[in-house]
Write a protein that holds these residues in place. Structure first.
Motif, PDB file in Angstrom:
ATOM      1  N   PRO A  76       0.794  -1.235   0.000  1.00 35.58           N
ATOM      2  CA  PRO A  76       0.000   0.000   0.000  1.00 35.58           C
ATOM      3  C   PRO A  76       0.823   1.280   0.000  1.00 35.58           C
ATOM      4  N   GLU A  77       2.040   1.234   0.481  1.00 33.52           N
ATOM      5  CA  GLU A  77       2.861   2.446   0.506  1.00 33.52           C
ATOM      6  C   GLU A  77       3.662   2.586  -0.783  1.00 33.52           C
ATOM      7  N   PRO A  78       4.006   3.796  -1.164  1.00 34.91           N
ATOM      8  CA  PRO A  78       4.740   3.990  -2.414  1.00 34.91           C
ATOM      9  C   PRO A  78       6.240   3.719  -2.263  1.00 34.91           C
ATOM     10  N   ASP A  79       6.596   2.460  -2.111  1.00 31.62           N
ATOM     11  CA  ASP A  79       8.014   2.131  -2.087  1.00 31.62           C
ATOM     12  C   ASP A  79       8.312   1.179  -3.245  1.00 31.62           C
ATOM     13  N   PRO A  80       9.553   1.069  -3.640  1.00 31.25           N
ATOM     14  CA  PRO A  80       9.894   0.232  -4.793  1.00 31.25           C
ATOM     15  C   PRO A  80       9.908  -1.246  -4.399  1.00 31.25           C
ATOM     16  N   CYS A  81       8.729  -1.842  -4.326  1.00 32.06           N
ATOM     17  CA  CYS A  81       8.594  -3.229  -3.861  1.00 32.06           C
ATOM     18  C   CYS A  81       9.465  -4.205  -4.639  1.00 32.06           C
ATOM     19  N   GLU A  82       9.424  -4.080  -5.939  1.00 25.30           N
ATOM     20  CA  GLU A  82      10.164  -5.038  -6.752  1.00 25.30           C
ATOM     21  C   GLU A  82      11.664  -4.946  -6.487  1.00 25.30           C
ATOM     22  N   GLU A  83      12.206  -3.741  -6.445  1.00 21.83           N
ATOM     23  CA  GLU A  83      13.632  -3.566  -6.193  1.00 21.83           C
ATOM     24  C   GLU A  83      14.010  -4.030  -4.783  1.00 21.83           C
ATOM     25  N   LEU A  84      13.157  -3.688  -3.817  1.00 22.93           N
ATOM     26  CA  LEU A  84      13.388  -4.103  -2.438  1.00 22.93           C
ATOM     27  C   LEU A  84      13.379  -5.620  -2.335  1.00 22.93           C
ATOM     28  N   THR A  85      12.400  -6.251  -2.960  1.00 23.99           N
ATOM     29  CA  THR A  85      12.305  -7.710  -2.926  1.00 23.99           C
ATOM     30  C   THR A  85      13.530  -8.342  -3.578  1.00 23.99           C
ATOM     31  N   ARG A  86      13.936  -7.827  -4.717  1.00 20.84           N
ATOM     32  CA  ARG A  86      15.128  -8.371  -5.394  1.00 20.84           C
ATOM     33  C   ARG A  86      16.369  -8.250  -4.509  1.00 20.84           C
ATOM     34  N   ALA A  87      16.530  -7.131  -3.838  1.00 14.89           N
ATOM     35  CA  ALA A  87      17.691  -6.935  -2.964  1.00 14.89           C
ATOM     36  C   ALA A  87      17.673  -7.917  -1.796  1.00 14.89           C
ATOM     37  N   ILE A  88      16.513  -8.140  -1.221  1.00 18.30           N
ATOM     38  CA  ILE A  88      16.408  -9.072  -0.090  1.00 18.30           C
ATOM     39  C   ILE A  88      16.620 -10.508  -0.558  1.00 18.30           C
ATOM     40  N   VAL A  89      16.099 -10.863  -1.727  1.00 17.82           N
ATOM     41  CA  VAL A  89      16.334 -12.196  -2.279  1.00 17.82           C
ATOM     42  C   VAL A  89      17.821 -12.401  -2.503  1.00 17.82           C
ATOM     43  N   GLU A  90      18.478 -11.407  -3.072  1.00 18.60           N
ATOM     44  CA  GLU A  90      19.916 -11.520  -3.337  1.00 18.60           C
ATOM     45  C   GLU A  90      20.707 -11.690  -2.039  1.00 18.60           C
ATOM     46  N   THR A  91      20.395 -10.893  -1.046  1.00 17.02           N
ATOM     47  CA  THR A  91      21.077 -10.995   0.245  1.00 17.02           C
ATOM     48  C   THR A  91      20.832 -12.357   0.889  1.00 17.02           C
ATOM     49  N   THR A  92      19.590 -12.798   0.884  1.00 19.69           N
ATOM     50  CA  THR A  92      19.239 -14.072   1.500  1.00 19.69           C
ATOM     51  C   THR A  92      19.887 -15.240   0.774  1.00 19.69           C
ATOM     52  N   SER A  93      19.904 -15.196  -0.549  1.00 21.22           N
ATOM     53  CA  SER A  93      20.466 -16.311  -1.309  1.00 21.22           C
ATOM     54  C   SER A  93      21.988 -16.394  -1.183  1.00 21.22           C
ATOM     55  N   ARG A  94      22.627 -15.338  -0.739  1.00 17.90           N
ATOM     56  CA  ARG A  94      24.077 -15.367  -0.514  1.00 17.90           C
ATOM     57  C   ARG A  94      24.459 -15.912   0.856  1.00 17.90           C
ATOM     58  N   SER A  95      23.477 -16.154   1.702  1.00 18.46           N
ATOM     59  CA  SER A  95      23.754 -16.649   3.046  1.00 18.46           C
ATOM     60  C   SER A  95      24.477 -17.990   2.976  1.00 18.46           C
ATOM     61  N   PRO A  96      25.563 -18.142   3.705  1.00 22.49           N
ATOM     62  CA  PRO A  96      26.285 -19.417   3.683  1.00 22.49           C
ATOM     63  C   PRO A  96      25.576 -20.518   4.484  1.00 22.49           C
ATOM     64  N   THR A  97      24.594 -20.154   5.287  1.00 18.53           N
ATOM     65  CA  THR A  97      23.949 -21.146   6.149  1.00 18.53           C
ATOM     66  C   THR A  97      22.521 -21.477   5.741  1.00 18.53           C
ATOM     67  N   THR A  98      21.932 -20.712   4.831  1.00 20.84           N
ATOM     68  CA  THR A  98      20.542 -20.942   4.445  1.00 20.84           C
ATOM     69  C   THR A  98      20.430 -21.052   2.937  1.00 20.84           C
ATOM     70  N   LYS A  99      19.736 -22.080   2.483  1.00 22.73           N
ATOM     71  CA  LYS A  99      19.445 -22.241   1.053  1.00 22.73           C
ATOM     72  C   LYS A  99      18.048 -21.694   0.796  1.00 22.73           C
ATOM     73  N   LEU A 100      17.912 -20.907  -0.254  1.00 22.14           N
ATOM     74  CA  LEU A 100      16.645 -20.285  -0.616  1.00 22.14           C
ATOM     75  C   LEU A 100      16.137 -20.892  -1.918  1.00 22.14           C
ATOM     76  N   VAL A 101      14.872 -21.341  -1.902  1.00 22.17           N
ATOM     77  CA  VAL A 101      14.240 -21.904  -3.089  1.00 22.17           C
ATOM     78  C   VAL A 101      12.939 -21.157  -3.328  1.00 22.17           C
ATOM     79  N   GLY A 102      12.717 -20.689  -4.541  1.00 22.63           N
ATOM     80  CA  GLY A 102      11.465 -20.026  -4.895  1.00 22.63           C
ATOM     81  C   GLY A 102      10.659 -20.898  -5.833  1.00 22.63           C
ATOM     82  N   LEU A 103       9.388 -21.096  -5.505  1.00 18.72           N
ATOM     83  CA  LEU A 103       8.491 -21.876  -6.354  1.00 18.72           C
ATOM     84  C   LEU A 103       7.414 -20.932  -6.889  1.00 18.72           C
ATOM     85  N   GLY A 104       7.416 -20.713  -8.189  1.00 19.85           N
ATOM     86  CA  GLY A 104       6.454 -19.815  -8.797  1.00 19.85           C
ATOM     87  C   GLY A 104       5.206 -20.544  -9.242  1.00 19.85           C
ATOM     88  N   LEU A 105       4.050 -20.028  -8.847  1.00 20.81           N
ATOM     89  CA  LEU A 105       2.770 -20.616  -9.233  1.00 20.81           C
ATOM     90  C   LEU A 105       2.096 -19.722 -10.264  1.00 20.81           C
TER      91      LEU A 105
END
Length: 174
Positions: A138-167
């Motif tokens: 609902p707020e005017p923030d760049p959701c897509e860019e923010l989400t991409r940055a968080i995905v990138e940070t999370t996927s670089r974690s040495p202790t956590t594997k990230l998997v995305g399943l698109g429906l």
């Protein structure tokens, strides 16, 4: 020979795995029976993890994280009823629920689920995100860019594997 090739000779003697399922419960999940597929996959995964004694959590997300099953919580007969709350959340009518299907904040919710998983003592951690990939907020923030940055940070974690399943269609980015 497929069944023989992939059959484990003996059960593992040590297990140090924690799994977090993060399910999109925004209103866009109503179309094309996406919530049906997400629900079926979530129930299947929860049953397999429970049978294998793997510690797991299930969270939905809209504009906030929606806890459905917490780490360490017993998974049993009443759990199915809780997971059925996914349908009500998507339609905005879950008693006592968040009920904000008109918005979702993919990135911040992903960050919160990842932090919760990272706090676990298990050595192997898996975060599975199920989404149709349509972030809105609902707020005017760049959701897509923010989400991409968080995905990138999370996927670089040495202790956590990230998997995305698109429906649904056009979910390659998930």
């Amino acid at each position: 020979r497929y069944r023989k090739l992939w059959q484990r000779k003996s059960p593992p003697d040590q297990r140090s795995l924690a799994v977090s399922l993060l399910v999109d419960l925004s209103g866009s999940m109503k179309s094309g029976a996406r919530i049906d597929a997400a629900f079926a996959g979530t129930v299947f995964m929860a049953n397999v993890l429970h049978q294998q004694d793997v510690c797991f959590a299930i969270n939905g997300f809209q504009d906030q994280l929606i806890p459905l099953h917490s780490f360490g919580e017993t998974f049993g007969n009443g759990s199915g009823r809780i997971l059925e709350g996914m349908f009500e959340e998507v339609h905005g009518r879950r008693p006592g629920g968040r009920n904000r299907p008109d918005s979702n904040a993919d990135g911040p919710c992903l960050r919160q689920a990842a932090a919760e998983l990272e706090s676990r003592s298990e050595t192997d951690r898996l975060l599975i995100v199920i989404s149709d990939g349509l972030p809105t907020h609902p707020e005017p923030d760049p959701c897509e860019e923010l989400t991409r940055a968080i995905v990138e940070t999370t996927s670089r974690s040495p202790t956590t594997k990230l998997v995305g399943l698109g429906l649904g269609e056009d979910t390659e980015h998930v």
